[in-house]
Design a protein around this motif. Sequence first.
Motif, mmCIF file in Angstrom:
data_model
loop_
_atom_site.group_PDB
_atom_site.id
_atom_site.type_symbol
_atom_site.label_atom_id
_atom_site.label_comp_id
_atom_site.label_asym_id
_atom_site.label_seq_id
_atom_site.Cartn_x
_atom_site.Cartn_y
_atom_site.Cartn_z
ATOM 1 N N ALA A 121 0.835 -1.202 0.000
ATOM 2 C CA ALA A 121 0.000 0.000 0.000
ATOM 3 C C ALA A 121 0.869 1.252 0.000
ATOM 4 O O ALA A 121 0.565 2.235 -0.692
ATOM 5 C CB ALA A 121 -0.926 -0.004 1.212
ATOM 6 N N THR A 122 1.975 1.210 0.750
ATOM 7 C CA THR A 122 2.900 2.350 0.772
ATOM 8 C C THR A 122 3.531 2.559 -0.594
ATOM 9 O O THR A 122 3.669 3.697 -1.070
ATOM 10 C CB THR A 122 3.995 2.115 1.821
ATOM 11 N N MET A 123 3.905 1.477 -1.258
ATOM 12 C CA MET A 123 4.482 1.562 -2.600
ATOM 13 C C MET A 123 3.473 2.145 -3.589
ATOM 14 O O MET A 123 3.810 3.001 -4.423
ATOM 15 C CB MET A 123 4.924 0.178 -3.061
ATOM 16 N N LEU A 124 2.214 1.712 -3.483
ATOM 17 C CA LEU A 124 1.168 2.209 -4.373
ATOM 18 C C LEU A 124 0.933 3.704 -4.151
ATOM 19 O O LEU A 124 0.809 4.472 -5.106
ATOM 20 C CB LEU A 124 -0.122 1.419 -4.151
ATOM 21 N N ARG A 125 0.905 4.104 -2.891
ATOM 22 C CA ARG A 125 0.691 5.532 -2.589
ATOM 23 C C ARG A 125 1.845 6.379 -3.115
ATOM 24 O O ARG A 125 1.634 7.501 -3.585
ATOM 25 C CB ARG A 125 0.523 5.733 -1.083
ATOM 26 N N LYS A 126 3.069 5.848 -3.035
ATOM 27 C CA LYS A 126 4.228 6.602 -3.537
ATOM 28 C C LYS A 126 4.130 6.778 -5.054
ATOM 29 O O LYS A 126 4.415 7.863 -5.585
ATOM 30 C CB LYS A 126 5.530 5.892 -3.178
ATOM 31 N N ALA A 127 3.718 5.722 -5.759
ATOM 32 C CA ALA A 127 3.553 5.828 -7.212
ATOM 33 C C ALA A 127 2.482 6.857 -7.551
ATOM 34 O O ALA A 127 2.622 7.642 -8.502
ATOM 35 C CB ALA A 127 3.191 4.463 -7.798
ATOM 36 N N LEU A 128 1.417 6.881 -6.775
ATOM 37 C CA LEU A 128 0.343 7.854 -6.993
ATOM 38 C C LEU A 128 0.817 9.277 -6.701
ATOM 39 O O LEU A 128 0.493 10.215 -7.439
ATOM 40 C CB LEU A 128 -0.867 7.512 -6.120
ATOM 41 N N ASP A 129 1.581 9.436 -5.624
ATOM 42 C CA ASP A 129 2.100 10.766 -5.278
ATOM 43 C C ASP A 129 3.051 11.280 -6.354
ATOM 44 O O ASP A 129 3.010 12.464 -6.713
ATOM 45 C CB ASP A 129 2.815 10.716 -3.923
ATOM 46 N N ASP A 130 3.909 10.390 -6.871
ATOM 47 C CA ASP A 130 4.847 10.793 -7.916
ATOM 48 C C ASP A 130 4.105 11.203 -9.191
ATOM 49 O O ASP A 130 4.468 12.182 -9.854
ATOM 50 C CB ASP A 130 5.826 9.659 -8.228
ATOM 51 N N ALA A 131 3.060 10.445 -9.528
ATOM 52 C CA ALA A 131 2.271 10.776 -10.714
ATOM 53 C C ALA A 131 1.552 12.111 -10.529
ATOM 54 O O ALA A 131 1.512 12.944 -11.440
ATOM 55 C CB ALA A 131 1.263 9.666 -11.005
ATOM 56 N N ALA A 132 0.981 12.313 -9.337
ATOM 57 C CA ALA A 132 0.285 13.567 -9.063
ATOM 58 C C ALA A 132 1.239 14.748 -9.126
ATOM 59 O O ALA A 132 0.865 15.845 -9.555
ATOM 60 C CB ALA A 132 -0.391 13.502 -7.694
#
Length: 293
Positions: A121-132
């Motif tokens: 979940a932390t990895m997924l959130r980081k990918a989302l934050d980077d995309a945002a």
Amino acid sequence: RARRETREWSSFCDDGAMVLIHCKGKSDDHQFLYETTTETPVSTVVRELVEIHNLRLRIQRLKVEGDELAQHGPARHPDKQGLDEDLQAEADGVLAPERGPTFCKDPNGKRDGNAPVAQVATMLRKALDDAAHVASKKQVTERRAVTTKKMLMDAIDVVRGAVMIAYPMGIPEWDPVRMDIEADEKPGDTPAGADVLDPTNAQLWWAGKLMIASNKLAAHVGKNEKTKIIAKLQKKGAGAPQREAPVSAEEQKAMMAYYHKRQEEMAALEANQEDDYANSAWADSRALKSHFS
């Protein structure tokens, strides 16, 4: 008033000077920088601007829905969203479904609660934050960086990989995350699609004038490749967009703060009826005589 600058853009392009378009949409969040040449047809510029605009919206939706996916798991079927499984099982006289150690109930009933493990979940959130971050208006206001279609697609691909790691068996086809990963949303009347533009139904405005699709960019901005313009995307039939404010929001706030502070100082001076100012050096009528004595 036309907003146009001519300057060296060496910090933006490595292959030579190019026209820099500061593209804006309906709201302040819908802005990004785009590079092109004066020989590019306006129709091509509009199509590419719309693609970037829609990709930014797609990532913004992914960020919102992806955070929900990381916390509450995949979306339930639309027919079952909003229903409480525990209450439904109790009413039917059956046992509630088994739940794993990472279960996190969605208070809105939109997702099934089967969240991924904490590390994933932390990895997924980081990918989302980077995309945002790539799609953020801060690319303009802070970094002054050009946004390209490839940058946005690469960010979406990273999110796609993170989702596949979190859910190797895949997520339902009705999950908004999957829909935004696989294909961009078409323009529609839904809140999510209200700002999405159709390349065949979009126009570009600059300096209060419509850029003609059949013209080259040079017909409107000249042949100087070291040019920056602030242009706005609009749907056909929407008319000319609102002109740019003469001062920015930050400048207006600073001006208002100074005005209120000045008002308070003047009010304090009017309320002060004391004569203690007479003891000040500037009020001494003998100051000049004392200086030369």
